[in-house]
Design a protein around this motif. Structure first.
Motif, PDB file in Angstrom:
ATOM      1  N   VAL A  84      -8.406  15.655   3.989  1.00 28.43           N
ATOM      2  CA  VAL A  84      -8.106  14.639   3.158  1.00 28.43           C
ATOM      3  C   VAL A  84      -7.124  13.725   3.585  1.00 28.43           C
ATOM      4  CG1 VAL A  84      -7.213  14.406   0.856  1.00 28.43           C
ATOM      5  CG2 VAL A  84      -8.971  15.897   0.982  1.00 28.43           C
ATOM      6  N   ASN A  85      -5.874  14.222   4.081  1.00 27.72           N
ATOM      7  CA  ASN A  85      -4.838  13.185   4.427  1.00 27.72           C
ATOM      8  C   ASN A  85      -5.204  12.607   5.789  1.00 27.72           C
ATOM      9  OD1 ASN A  85      -3.301  14.769   2.835  1.00 27.72           O
ATOM     10  ND2 ASN A  85      -1.956  15.666   4.398  1.00 27.72           N
ATOM     11  N   ALA A  86      -6.214  12.479   6.329  1.00 24.39           N
ATOM     12  CA  ALA A  86      -6.700  11.765   7.412  1.00 24.39           C
ATOM     13  C   ALA A  86      -7.113  10.602   6.947  1.00 24.39           C
ATOM     14  CB  ALA A  86      -7.713  12.510   8.464  1.00 24.39           C
ATOM     15  N   HIS A  87      -7.813  10.422   5.787  1.00 22.40           N
ATOM     16  CA  HIS A  87      -8.374   9.204   5.182  1.00 22.40           C
ATOM     17  C   HIS A  87      -6.974   8.236   4.863  1.00 22.40           C
ATOM     18  CE1 HIS A  87     -10.298   6.334   2.404  1.00 22.40           C
ATOM     19  NE2 HIS A  87     -11.544   6.900   2.901  1.00 22.40           N
ATOM     20  N   PRO A  88      -7.317   7.062   5.035  1.00 19.34           N
ATOM     21  CA  PRO A  88      -5.815   5.948   4.959  1.00 19.34           C
ATOM     22  C   PRO A  88      -5.835   5.604   3.587  1.00 19.34           C
ATOM     23  CG  PRO A  88      -7.984   4.942   5.964  1.00 19.34           C
ATOM     24  CD  PRO A  88      -8.282   6.300   5.965  1.00 19.34           C
ATOM     25  N   VAL A 316       2.421   8.519   0.374  1.00 16.36           N
ATOM     26  CA  VAL A 316       2.707   7.429   0.987  1.00 16.36           C
ATOM     27  C   VAL A 316       2.229   6.541  -0.006  1.00 16.36           C
ATOM     28  CG1 VAL A 316       2.391   8.472   3.212  1.00 16.36           C
ATOM     29  CG2 VAL A 316       0.704   7.288   2.272  1.00 16.36           C
ATOM     30  N   ARG A 317       2.644   5.356   0.460  1.00 19.71           N
ATOM     31  CA  ARG A 317       1.957   4.041  -0.035  1.00 19.71           C
ATOM     32  C   ARG A 317       0.787   3.442   0.751  1.00 19.71           C
ATOM     33  NH1 ARG A 317       7.325   0.646  -2.697  1.00 19.71           N
ATOM     34  NH2 ARG A 317       7.672   2.258  -4.355  1.00 19.71           N
ATOM     35  N   ILE A 318      -0.254   3.273   0.232  1.00 16.18           N
ATOM     36  CA  ILE A 318      -1.523   2.803   0.750  1.00 16.18           C
ATOM     37  C   ILE A 318      -1.009   1.341   1.763  1.00 16.18           C
ATOM     38  CG2 ILE A 318      -3.669   2.237   0.757  1.00 16.18           C
ATOM     39  CD1 ILE A 318      -4.112   3.764  -1.704  1.00 16.18           C
ATOM     40  N   ARG A 319      -1.710   1.417   2.792  1.00 19.85           N
ATOM     41  CA  ARG A 319      -1.550   0.359   3.843  1.00 19.85           C
ATOM     42  C   ARG A 319      -2.858  -0.847   3.502  1.00 19.85           C
ATOM     43  NH1 ARG A 319       3.194  -1.432   5.692  1.00 19.85           N
ATOM     44  NH2 ARG A 319       2.192  -2.636   7.371  1.00 19.85           N
ATOM     45  N   GLU A 324      -7.459   0.661   9.564  1.00 19.78           N
ATOM     46  CA  GLU A 324      -7.758   2.260   9.385  1.00 19.78           C
ATOM     47  C   GLU A 324      -8.765   2.613   8.551  1.00 19.78           C
ATOM     48  OE1 GLU A 324      -3.890   3.395   8.065  1.00 19.78           O
ATOM     49  OE2 GLU A 324      -2.931   3.629  10.217  1.00 19.78           O
ATOM     50  N   PHE A 325      -9.306   1.614   7.472  1.00 19.28           N
ATOM     51  CA  PHE A 325     -10.258   1.924   6.721  1.00 19.28           C
ATOM     52  C   PHE A 325     -11.476   1.935   7.459  1.00 19.28           C
ATOM     53  CE2 PHE A 325      -6.796   1.155   3.631  1.00 19.28           C
ATOM     54  CZ  PHE A 325      -7.237   2.054   2.678  1.00 19.28           C
ATOM     55  N   ALA A 326     -11.677   0.771   7.825  1.00 18.51           N
ATOM     56  CA  ALA A 326     -12.928   0.517   8.722  1.00 18.51           C
ATOM     57  C   ALA A 326     -12.965   1.543   9.902  1.00 18.51           C
ATOM     58  CB  ALA A 326     -13.080  -0.945   9.325  1.00 18.51           C
ATOM     59  N   ASP A 327     -11.868   1.919  10.436  1.00 17.44           N
ATOM     60  CA  ASP A 327     -11.994   2.972  11.705  1.00 17.44           C
ATOM     61  C   ASP A 327     -12.604   4.071  11.021  1.00 17.44           C
ATOM     62  OD1 ASP A 327     -11.052   0.869  13.257  1.00 17.44           O
ATOM     63  OD2 ASP A 327      -9.017   1.674  13.342  1.00 17.44           O
ATOM     64  N   TRP A 328     -11.749   4.640   9.854  1.00 14.80           N
ATOM     65  CA  TRP A 328     -12.365   5.955   9.261  1.00 14.80           C
ATOM     66  C   TRP A 328     -13.747   6.069   9.162  1.00 14.80           C
ATOM     67  CZ3 TRP A 328     -14.744   8.117   5.329  1.00 14.80           C
ATOM     68  CH2 TRP A 328     -14.376   9.814   5.085  1.00 14.80           C
TER      69      TRP A 328
END
Length: 334
Positions: A84-88, A316-319, A324-328
């Motif tokens: 779960v943590n790996a998702h941006p 954290v606060r979302i960037r 990173e979203f497309a990369d994931w």
């Protein structure tokens, strides 16, 4: 004297930190101090891990993102938390004392190919969880994490409902969003480098930030604290089983309590009958439960549960608009 200034300063910057050329000087004028003293205090509070981050807090929905609270039921919580943590788009992830033991908030980008539901399903598959529930917000009554470090706040306060002004996002605003998400440096002019990179003055940057705030795109520019280091050693997500016809009125009542930072109405499922969620903070478990018991008496609800966090896996606060979203998705969604 120093302790009082620290409390005043922490209270003020949780409410809002000025986006201006010399914000620490502006705060010093307001608090009866001087710029150098507040800069030193800010550095000290960061080093002592009382201030976690000072940056913009944006409204996820207004930026086109879809988001939800999600709960996983898993026997291997460490593996699930790592997945779960790996998702941006995951900003908060906690272990809580319930059969549904992993709770996280997830946002997916406006151009997500998977979308929210399929992203949760993919995370659940990768983590090998037994079951999950998706709990999007149906109605928000309150979102305002401002810890009462001074201890002088009234027990109940009216929740303000600001009227939003329409605003069309232009390319420059997406760049401003990206820049204002960064934690500010403890320097006299923290916004000058960003303004220069955008080709505008700090005053113009501040004006656009204020426009986004009036439009509801940015909730505020403010500091968030490490709760435990700030003296708030207990917090519980309290979920309430409330009748549908009274849910909104009850939600407004619960949200008025100063100890409540978040209050939402969410869907119910056969295995999850609690539509009202409230996050309650206190300096001790006893203080939290005393407030909750008072709420329960006022709203006349007997069925509720405390979900205490036992481990923090991510906060954290979302960037927003990060690649990173497309990369994931490119890596895991094929």
């Amino acid at each position: 004297m120093q302790e009082q200034l620290e409390k005043e300063f922490l209270t003020r910057i949780q409410q809002g930190f000025p986006v201006s050329r010399r914000p620490f000087a502006d705060l010093a004028d307001e608090l009866g101090s001087d710029e150098e003293s507040l800069l030193n205090l800010y550095r000290d509070l960061k080093e002592r891990k009382i201030i976690r981050q000072t940056s913009a807090i944006f409204d996820t929905k207004s930026l086109g993102y879809k988001s939800s609270l999600v709960a996983f039921k898993t026997d291997d919580i460490d593996k699930a938390a790592e997945v779960v943590n790996a998702h941006p788009g995951v900003s908060h992830n906690y272990e809580r004392d319930h059969d549904y033991n992993l709770w996280f908030t997830l946002a997916v980008a406006p151009d997500s190919k998977l979308g929210l539901q399929k992203t949760v399903e993919k995370l659940a598959e990768m983590a090998g969880v037994e079951d999950f529930v998706i709990l999007p917000t149906k109605k928000m009554f309150k979102i305002s994490v401002q810890l009462d470090v001074k201890g002088d706040r009234a027990k109940k306060q009216k929740v303000a409902r600001a009227k939003r002004e329409p605003m069309e996002m232009e390319p420059i605003h997406y760049r401003i969003v990206e820049g204002l998400q960064r934690d500010i440096e403890p320097v006299a002019e923290p916004f000058t480098p960003l303004a220069k990179s955008l080709g505008m003055s700090v005053e113009a940057l501040a004006a656009e930030a204020e426009r986004m705030k009036r439009a509801g795109i940015m909730r505020r520019f403010a500091a968030i604290l490490y709760h435990r280091k700030a003296g708030f050693k207990a917090n519980a997500m309290v979920v309430w089983k409330v009748p549908e016809e009274r849910a909104e009125k009850i939600g407004e009542t619960v949200a008025a309590y100063s100890a409540v930072s978040h209050c939402y109405l969410r869907p119910v499922y056969p295995q999850w009958p609690y539509p009202l969620f409230s996050m309650v903070h206190g300096k001790s478990k006893e203080e939290v439960e005393s407030v909750v018991e008072e709420m329960a008496r006022e709203i006349g609800v007997e069925e509720y549960r405390y979900l205490y966090s036992t481990r923090e896996f991510k906060k954290v606060r979302i960037r927003y608009f990060s690649p990173e979203f497309a990369d994931w998705e490119a890596r895991y969604a094929s």
